[in-house]
Scaffold this motif. Structure first.
Motif, PDB file in Angstrom:
ATOM      1  N   LEU A 126      -4.487  10.812  -3.017  1.00  0.00           N
ATOM      2  CA  LEU A 126      -3.131  10.476  -2.584  1.00  0.00           C
ATOM      3  C   LEU A 126      -2.486   9.466  -3.514  1.00  0.00           C
ATOM      4  O   LEU A 126      -3.152   8.564  -4.024  1.00  0.00           O
ATOM      5  CB  LEU A 126      -3.173   9.870  -1.178  1.00  0.00           C
ATOM      6  N   ALA A 127      -1.167   9.595  -3.694  1.00  0.00           N
ATOM      7  CA  ALA A 127      -0.401   8.677  -4.540  1.00  0.00           C
ATOM      8  C   ALA A 127       0.755   8.082  -3.730  1.00  0.00           C
ATOM      9  O   ALA A 127       0.937   8.405  -2.546  1.00  0.00           O
ATOM     10  CB  ALA A 127       0.114   9.423  -5.768  1.00  0.00           C
ATOM     11  N   LYS A 128       1.524   7.237  -4.390  1.00  0.00           N
ATOM     12  CA  LYS A 128       2.662   6.546  -3.775  1.00  0.00           C
ATOM     13  C   LYS A 128       3.528   7.478  -2.914  1.00  0.00           C
ATOM     14  O   LYS A 128       3.882   8.576  -3.361  1.00  0.00           O
ATOM     15  CB  LYS A 128       3.532   5.949  -4.890  1.00  0.00           C
ATOM     16  N   GLY A 129       3.833   7.024  -1.709  1.00  0.00           N
ATOM     17  CA  GLY A 129       4.677   7.811  -0.820  1.00  0.00           C
ATOM     18  C   GLY A 129       3.879   8.677   0.136  1.00  0.00           C
ATOM     19  O   GLY A 129       4.438   9.237   1.075  1.00  0.00           O
ATOM     20  N   ALA A 130       2.558   8.781  -0.111  1.00  0.00           N
ATOM     21  CA  ALA A 130       1.721   9.598   0.779  1.00  0.00           C
ATOM     22  C   ALA A 130       1.529   8.880   2.115  1.00  0.00           C
ATOM     23  O   ALA A 130       1.557   7.646   2.182  1.00  0.00           O
ATOM     24  CB  ALA A 130       0.368   9.863   0.130  1.00  0.00           C
ATOM     25  N   VAL A 131       1.338   9.661   3.163  1.00  0.00           N
ATOM     26  CA  VAL A 131       0.918   9.110   4.450  1.00  0.00           C
ATOM     27  C   VAL A 131      -0.466   9.653   4.753  1.00  0.00           C
ATOM     28  O   VAL A 131      -0.809  10.762   4.346  1.00  0.00           O
ATOM     29  CB  VAL A 131       1.879   9.497   5.595  1.00  0.00           C
ATOM     30  N   PHE A 132      -1.240   8.857   5.443  1.00  0.00           N
ATOM     31  CA  PHE A 132      -2.560   9.336   5.880  1.00  0.00           C
ATOM     32  C   PHE A 132      -2.945   8.602   7.162  1.00  0.00           C
ATOM     33  O   PHE A 132      -2.402   7.548   7.474  1.00  0.00           O
ATOM     34  CB  PHE A 132      -3.622   9.191   4.776  1.00  0.00           C
ATOM     35  N   GLY A 133      -3.852   9.227   7.897  1.00  0.00           N
ATOM     36  CA  GLY A 133      -4.256   8.642   9.178  1.00  0.00           C
ATOM     37  C   GLY A 133      -3.296   8.986  10.302  1.00  0.00           C
ATOM     38  O   GLY A 133      -3.421   8.462  11.409  1.00  0.00           O
TER      39      GLY A 133
END
Lengths: 118, 118
Positions: B52-59
């Protein structure tokens, strides 16, 4: 699962016979479907992913990212479906945040089921 | 990818060092994360799912269905993250339909990537 009352009596439902293919993996997709009655099988390259019942939504991914159908959908019984266009889908998300959360919950369940397969 | 401007300068960002585990598969999850800077690896049972890179969401899945973390998240570089609670998440969906569509697009990309693995 979504609230099927949002989709009843709109005069836009469609009957599909048992055994009929609703869409094929790889097809271009312009609508998603809400299942008002009956049972639908989703599969990828012939492997069953999921069996859907009343209140289920499917085909939503083609509306979200405008990519081809990621799975095939076949009616296991006679079904009543409501096709939902991209415009109506985005309108529902604007008007009804719970609809957005229900779509996300459907996708989360599919992701968790996939996690168990890999 | 979400609009990171929604999450900048809230005074609630958190720095994470390269190599640090942000959460483990199976953990209870109370927040999702927006990645403002750096790179994060998601994996399931040790197999990398996504970088994942900048701007990604996770969780986000733990907020949507209140189930344990479906994957582990490890910082590959020093990272800046914004934790987003369930209340803030639902508020963002109510206020900003594009945010809801961005979350769905993230989940759709993960589902398509999974479809290619099974």
């Amino acid at each position: 699962m979504v609230n099927v009352e949002l989709f009843r009596d709109g005069g836009d439902s469609r009957e599909v016979k048992a055994g009929e293919t609703i869409f094929h993996e790889g097809d271009e997709g312009k609508v998603m479907y809400v299942l008002l009655a009956g049972s639908v099988k989703l599969s990828v390259t012939g492997r069953q992913l999921e069996k859907l019942a009343k209140g289920a939504v499917f085909g939503e991914m083609a509306l979200i990212d405008a990519s081809p159908r990621s799975a095939s959908a076949v009616a296991l019984t006679d079904c009543t479906l409501v096709p939902v266009t991209g415009d109506r889908f985005r309108d529902l998300i604007r008007r009804d945040p719970q609809f957005a959360l229900d779509i996300m919950a459907t996708m989360a369940a599919r992701l968790r089921s996939m996690d168990r397969r890999i």
